[in-house]
Design a protein around this motif. Structure first.
Motif, PDB file in Angstrom:
ATOM      1  N   PHE A 161       1.046  -1.188  -0.128  1.00 13.17           N
ATOM      2  CA  PHE A 161      -0.028  -0.071   0.030  1.00 13.17           C
ATOM      3  C   PHE A 161       0.795   1.124   0.007  1.00 13.17           C
ATOM      4  CE2 PHE A 161      -2.840  -3.159   1.899  1.00 13.17           C
ATOM      5  CZ  PHE A 161      -3.853  -3.005   1.149  1.00 13.17           C
ATOM      6  N   ARG A 203      -3.747   0.587  -3.068  1.00  9.98           N
ATOM      7  CA  ARG A 203      -2.931  -0.587  -3.388  1.00  9.98           C
ATOM      8  C   ARG A 203      -1.734   0.014  -4.278  1.00  9.98           C
ATOM      9  NH1 ARG A 203      -7.533  -3.140  -5.565  1.00  9.98           N
ATOM     10  NH2 ARG A 203      -6.542  -3.103  -7.474  1.00  9.98           N
ATOM     11  N   GLN A 240      -2.022  -9.477   8.846  1.00 13.01           N
ATOM     12  CA  GLN A 240      -3.378  -8.307   8.693  1.00 13.01           C
ATOM     13  C   GLN A 240      -3.015  -7.749   7.384  1.00 13.01           C
ATOM     14  OE1 GLN A 240      -5.719  -8.062  10.725  1.00 13.01           O
ATOM     15  NE2 GLN A 240      -6.490  -6.683   9.084  1.00 13.01           N
ATOM     16  N   ILE A 241      -1.815  -7.260   6.757  1.00 14.20           N
ATOM     17  CA  ILE A 241      -1.562  -6.519   5.667  1.00 14.20           C
ATOM     18  C   ILE A 241      -2.159  -7.437   4.299  1.00 14.20           C
ATOM     19  CG2 ILE A 241       0.051  -5.467   4.038  1.00 14.20           C
ATOM     20  CD1 ILE A 241       1.713  -4.587   6.530  1.00 14.20           C
ATOM     21  N   ASN A 246      -5.698  -7.105   4.598  1.00 16.40           N
ATOM     22  CA  ASN A 246      -6.189  -6.002   4.036  1.00 16.40           C
ATOM     23  C   ASN A 246      -6.152  -5.680   2.726  1.00 16.40           C
ATOM     24  OD1 ASN A 246      -6.875  -5.113   6.627  1.00 16.40           O
ATOM     25  ND2 ASN A 246      -4.837  -3.896   6.963  1.00 16.40           N
ATOM     26  N   ASN A 257      -9.117  -7.340   1.359  1.00 17.24           N
ATOM     27  CA  ASN A 257     -10.218  -6.539   1.340  1.00 17.24           C
ATOM     28  C   ASN A 257     -10.077  -5.340   0.495  1.00 17.24           C
ATOM     29  OD1 ASN A 257     -11.189  -7.950   3.487  1.00 17.24           O
ATOM     30  ND2 ASN A 257     -10.129  -6.894   5.101  1.00 17.24           N
ATOM     31  N   ALA A 258      -9.212  -4.875  -0.207  1.00 18.66           N
ATOM     32  CA  ALA A 258      -9.007  -3.856  -1.040  1.00 18.66           C
ATOM     33  C   ALA A 258      -9.032  -4.460  -2.543  1.00 18.66           C
ATOM     34  CB  ALA A 258      -7.547  -3.068  -1.034  1.00 18.66           C
TER      35      ALA A 258
END
Length: 473
Positions: free
Chosen positions: A73, A78, A100-101, A104, A107-108
């Motif tokens: 990110f 992104r 977690q990244i 994410n 999720n993106a």
């Protein structure tokens, strides 16, 4: 003269940029691809696979987990559209690739292709990510899938750790055969030194390629002359060799159990099953189809337009009105396209599958199959339609299409309309309703009886007094 040619130059520049955009826009979600290796030099083993990706328009960046410039990110957006993880020997992937990244990133709407190898222990970061997706690897984070009945007799005659498998076919007839369509009848896949995974009951998980019934997974470091069943991680079709995960937002994750499947060697070599003839592997085409699905080059659906309107004679059939009346006849039509590598094509439903429309308030009042409307269909889009009568219930309703199938992006479209009750001048006359006829007859009989009674009362003379009656003094 210069002023007259300026519009032509602008038009030419516009067409040039538009054409370049079409060429580069291979994936519907972008063409920025990050390839993560343990050492960048290892990419030479995958030159054909990576070359195919570049030939399809992807811009590949090669990094290692140790690289300080590696970020997914940048300024909240992104930095890449897709990521490929090749086997990595380190236990962790650093602070820029934490579980977690990676979650994410999904999720993106980013996509991930993760490869495994029985010769390399999977990093803890990726094991934690798989646990988030309800995918389980052996406790030792590695394993080896072998099959003593379906193996390559040319390269693994003794070890039986190179599985020979046909291209995967759908387990149900209502699933699209994206990975086997057009494959030769004698096509075979080589699955060398692979790791199998066990899938949980999560509805977003779908196995692309399962292990044969005679295969099993075990830890080769603890190999003994006789294997105890209790030492097996899993066996048979419990093992998923290639797994697909599609999130609610249609982001995709693919777990490929054998990274060696993608190496140059297994793209050109010949293999032979026991008792069979040698054939060239189907690995290159299979790798293209799996990566195309993972990076949203295939199996992507698009809603082009939606229309609903009245379907009644002598009515103003306005497109997409906000209000209807109970018991109206309406028609609903939706146009869908499917992306196939570099262009949009018409979407055809798999055999025995149904696209449905729900007309619902809190629960569906109607659930109807949509049929192909050839009148409004084109080579780039298919129109599906249905006509029906609205229920005798006023309120706020939804036209809803909720199409979620394995290997297709989710289609969830909802159009809200109001359904009003009948106006006072829209009810049919009582003499038209057959159920009212007894009541009408009763009213007619009452009125007729009253009129006859009044006529008799008014026109009937009173009786005369009796003649010769004596008066009493």
């Amino acid at each position: 003269m210069l002023r007259s040619t300026s519009p032509l130059l602008s038009l030419f520049a516009f067409l040039l940029c538009w054409g370049a955009a079409l060429v580069s826009a291979v994936s519907t979600s972008g063409n920025r691809l990050l390839a993560v290796f343990d050492e960048v030099g290892e990419k030479e083993n995958y030159s054909k696979f990576l070359g195919d990706l570049e030939g399809r328009g992807f811009q590949i960046t090669y990094e290692t987990p140790k690289s300080e410039s590696l970020v997914l990110f940048h300024l909240g957006e992104r930095a890449y559209d897709h990521v490929i993880f090749f086997p990595i020997k380190t236990k962790g992937l650093g602070p820029n690739l934490t579980p977690q990244i990676l979650v994410n990133f999904l999720n993106a709407k980013g996509n991930i292709l993760h490869t495994l190898s029985s010769e390399t222990t999977t990093p803890n970061t990726l094991v934690s990510l798989l646990a988030e997706l309800d995918i389980t690897l052996p406790t030792e984070r590695t394993g080896l899938v072998v099959d003593h009945f379906s193996y390559d007799t040319l390269s693994a005659a003794e070890t039986h750790d190179v599985l020979v498998l046909p291209p995967p076919v759908p387990v149900r007839s209502d699933i699209s055969p994206l990975f086997s369509t057009g494959a030769p009848k004698d096509a075979l896949l080589a699955f060398p030194h692979g790791v199998g995974a066990v899938l949980g009951p999560r509805e977003h998980l779908t196995p692309i390629l399962r292990a044969p019934k005679t295969a099993y997974s075990y830890n080769p470091k603890e190999q003994a002359d006789v294997l105890d069943v209790a030492d097996l991680f899993a066996a048979g079709q419990q093992l998923s060799l290639v797994t697909a995960f599609q999130a609610i937002n249609s982001a995709r994750f693919v777990l490929l159990g054998s990274a060696e499947m993608l190496q140059d060697k297994w793209f050109v070599t010949e293999i032979a099953a026991p008792g069979g003839k040698s054939v060239k592997t189907f690995n290159r085409e299979f790798a293209k189809r799996v990566s195309a699905w993972a990076f949203q080059e295939s199996g992507v659906l698009r809603v082009n337009w939606i229309e609903h309107h009245l379907n009644e004679v002598a009515a103003v059939n306005e497109s997409n009105p906000h209000i209807y009346r109970v018991k109206n006849d309406v028609t609903y039509t939706i146009s869908l396209s499917e992306y196939a590598y570099d262009k949009w094509t018409s979407f055809s439903l798999p055999a025995n599958d149904v696209l449905q429309l729900e007309f619902s308030m809190l629960s569906p009042f109607h659930r109807l199959p949509l049929t192909l409307d050839e009148t409004h269909s084109t080579p780039e889009a298919s129109a599906y339609t249905v006509s029906f009568k609205l229920p005798d219930q006023h309120g706020i309703f939804n036209f809803k299409v909720n199409y979620k199938r394995p290997f297709f992006t989710n289609v969830e479209e909802k159009n809200t309309v109001s359904v009003r009750h009948m106006a006072h001048d829209e009810w049919p006359r009582s003499f038209v309703i057959s159920g009212a006829w007894p009541w009408i007859a009763g009213i007619g009989a009452t009125v007729s009886g009253w009129v006859v009674f009044v006529a008799l009362w008014m026109y009937s003379a009173p009786t005369d007094k009796k003649v010769g009656s004596k008066k009493i003094n």
